[in-house]
Structure formats: C-alpha cells, structure tokens
Enzyme design. Structure first.
Site, short mmCIF file in Angstrom:
data_model
loop_
_atom_site.label_atom_id
_atom_site.label_comp_id
_atom_site.label_asym_id
_atom_site.label_seq_id
_atom_site.Cartn_x
_atom_site.Cartn_y
_atom_site.Cartn_z
N ASP A 79 0.86 -1.18 0.00
CA ASP A 79 0.00 0.00 0.00
C ASP A 79 0.90 1.24 0.00
O ASP A 79 2.10 1.17 0.28
CB ASP A 79 -0.89 -0.04 1.25
CG ASP A 79 -1.74 1.19 1.40
OD1 ASP A 79 -2.35 1.62 0.40
OD2 ASP A 79 -1.78 1.75 2.51
N ASP A 132 -0.31 5.15 0.91
CA ASP A 132 -0.56 6.11 1.98
C ASP A 132 -0.71 5.45 3.34
O ASP A 132 -1.44 4.45 3.50
CB ASP A 132 -1.83 6.91 1.66
CG ASP A 132 -1.62 7.86 0.49
OD1 ASP A 132 -0.64 8.63 0.53
OD2 ASP A 132 -2.42 7.81 -0.46
#
Length: 283
Positions: free
Chosen positions: A114, A116
């Site tokens: 991922d 953020d």
C-alpha cells in the site's frame, strides 16, 4: 464329373479389419491417431477431476476453458479442510476479465505494498514538522499541493526487496496523485508495477484490493496494508501494518523487511505470514 466348389473366405472380424486399416496408414497418420487417443484420454481424466472438485463446464457458447462453481455438497471428502477453497482461489473462472498484471516469467514471489500511511504520509496543509517533498497533481481540474513524508526505512525496504521479490504498489489513491508520489519515491525503479484506485473493487461502498484478479499464484503473494478492509477478500495473504503519520522513530518497515527476507524457507507465503503474526503478537 466332380463339381468344383469355391471355398468361402473366412469372415474377417472387426478387430482384424481395424488392424489392417492401422497398418495401411502412413507413419505420420499413425502418430496423429495415437496423439488424438492420448489427448482424448487426458480430457476424460481432467473432466472427472473437475467433477470431483465441484467444477463443471459452462455452456458451449462461452469460452472453452471457462468453468463455474457448483453448489458444495457432502458427496466428496477432501483430505484437507480448505482443499476446495484453495482450488477455487487459484483457478480463474471468468476468462473474460483480464488480469490486473501482465504474466511474469520470473520465479520471484510478489509483494503488494500500500502507499498512503504504509510507505508515506501526505497532507494538503503544511505540516508542523519536516516533510520530504511536494507534489502538485491536478484533480478534477484543480491543481493541489501535497506535502509528502516518507516513512523511515522505505528506501532501504524497496532496495532490499527488489533483489528477491516482484514489488507492486497497490493503492486506493487516484492515479493523478499516486503516480507523482511514486515517481519521487522510486528513483531507481525498484517497483515493477503500479495499481491505482481503478484496480480496486467497490464492495458495499468500500474499496477492496482483490488478489484473485492480479494474475499471481496466491501461495506466492503477500499484501501489506494499514487498512484491513483493503485485503478483506484474502486476509490470509495480508500483513496489517501500523499506520504511519509523522513518527520519526517508527521501525515497522525494518520489521517487515526482516520477515520478508527471512521467509524463503516457506513454499506457501500464507504459512509464513501465520508464523510472523503469531511471533509479533507474542511480543
């Protein structure tokens, strides 16, 4: 005067006639016929296997290799509890839906990271502390400033994993924003592929990163994310990481790097994740 009687030739059996026809064929035709027989035998065996696994062919107007899942019954006993589930997750049943990633010839396992709050933290307001860089994407026709802070250890993580793994960024962020962040984050091109919001599934209004459509064997896949909703379809493939905002003493990526670099002894990464999570929870 002795009458001459013609001796009647013995009737050839069907088996003898087939043998004679076989001998009259050229060597090439013999090979073709034998190959066809072998292929037909394999086809019958595969059909029986799929039937036992609870799969059956779709109607002939669909693609040849498409299958659907039959309703589970108690007629078959599988040696392992999750055998049918494993088969269903490994096989692709909808050939009309392309994989999110192109095929790979590499033997490396795949890590989906991922963006953020996992690798970076971004804000549209000037943070009180320091930040690493600014990007200015145009979203809905409006240019916006994002102040981006890199999580401690992210550079070392990418460089280390690139020697053993195929690295894929899978983010729910918009491409207009995320692509600019990754251009700054991945100067040395350690990342193999990028997947953005349009690659996520919208399930009940939530964005889910479905690993069943990435085109990779789930035994050789790990996804790292700070949001459990993201990997809700394949939680056994996931490592839930603590969200990052501005903690300069954060050491989560060093722990992650140690696990991934030490998991070569596992054929199934899901088993490796079980050991990692159990060890982490004991601390």
């Amino acid at each position: 005067m002795v009458s001459k009687t013609r001796k009647k030739a013995p009737t050839k059996s069907v088996k003898d006639l087939n043998k004679r026809r076989w001998r009259r064929k050229s060597p090439i035709k013999n090979v073709v016929a034998a190959s066809s027989a072998v292929i037909s035998s394999i086809h019958r065996r595969i059909s029986k296997l799929l039937s036992k696994l609870g799969l059956t062919r779709l109607s002939s107007n669909r693609k040849r290799n498409s299958y659907k899942i039959l309703k589970k019954t108690n007629h078959f006993h599988f040696p392992h509890e999750s055998s049918l589930d494993t088969v269903c997750k490994t096989l692709r049943f909808d050939d009309n839906e392309p994989s999110l990633l192109p095929p790979t010839l590499s033997n490396r396992k795949t890590v989906f990271l991922d963006l953020d709050e996992t690798l970076v933290h971004s804000t549209t307001t000037l943070p009180p502390g320091s930040f690493d860089f600014i990007i200015r994407p145009t979203i809905d026709g409006e240019p916006m400033d994002f102040y981006v802070s890199k999580r401690p250890g992210v550079d070392e993580l990418l460089e280390s994993l690139a020697t053993k793994y195929e690295i894929v960024i899978f983010t729910a962020a918009l491409e207009e924003y995320a692509s600019l962040v990754l251009d700054r984050l991945d100067r040395h091109r350690f990342i193999s592929h990028r997947l953005y919001r349009d690659s996520c599934r919208n399930i009940d209004g939530k964005l889910v990163k479905d690993l069943s459509v990435v085109g990779r064997d789930l035994k050789r896949v790990v996804i790292v994310d700070d949001n459990p909703v993201s990997f809700s379809n394949q939680p056994e493939n996931a490592i839930l990481i603590r969200p990052f905002v501005d903690d300069v003493s954060d050491r989560e990526l060093w722990k992650l790097r140690g696990f991934l670099n030490g998991s070569d002894c596992f054929d199934d990464m899901r088993e490796a994740i079980k050991h990692f999570v159990a060890e982490r929870d004991r601390r």
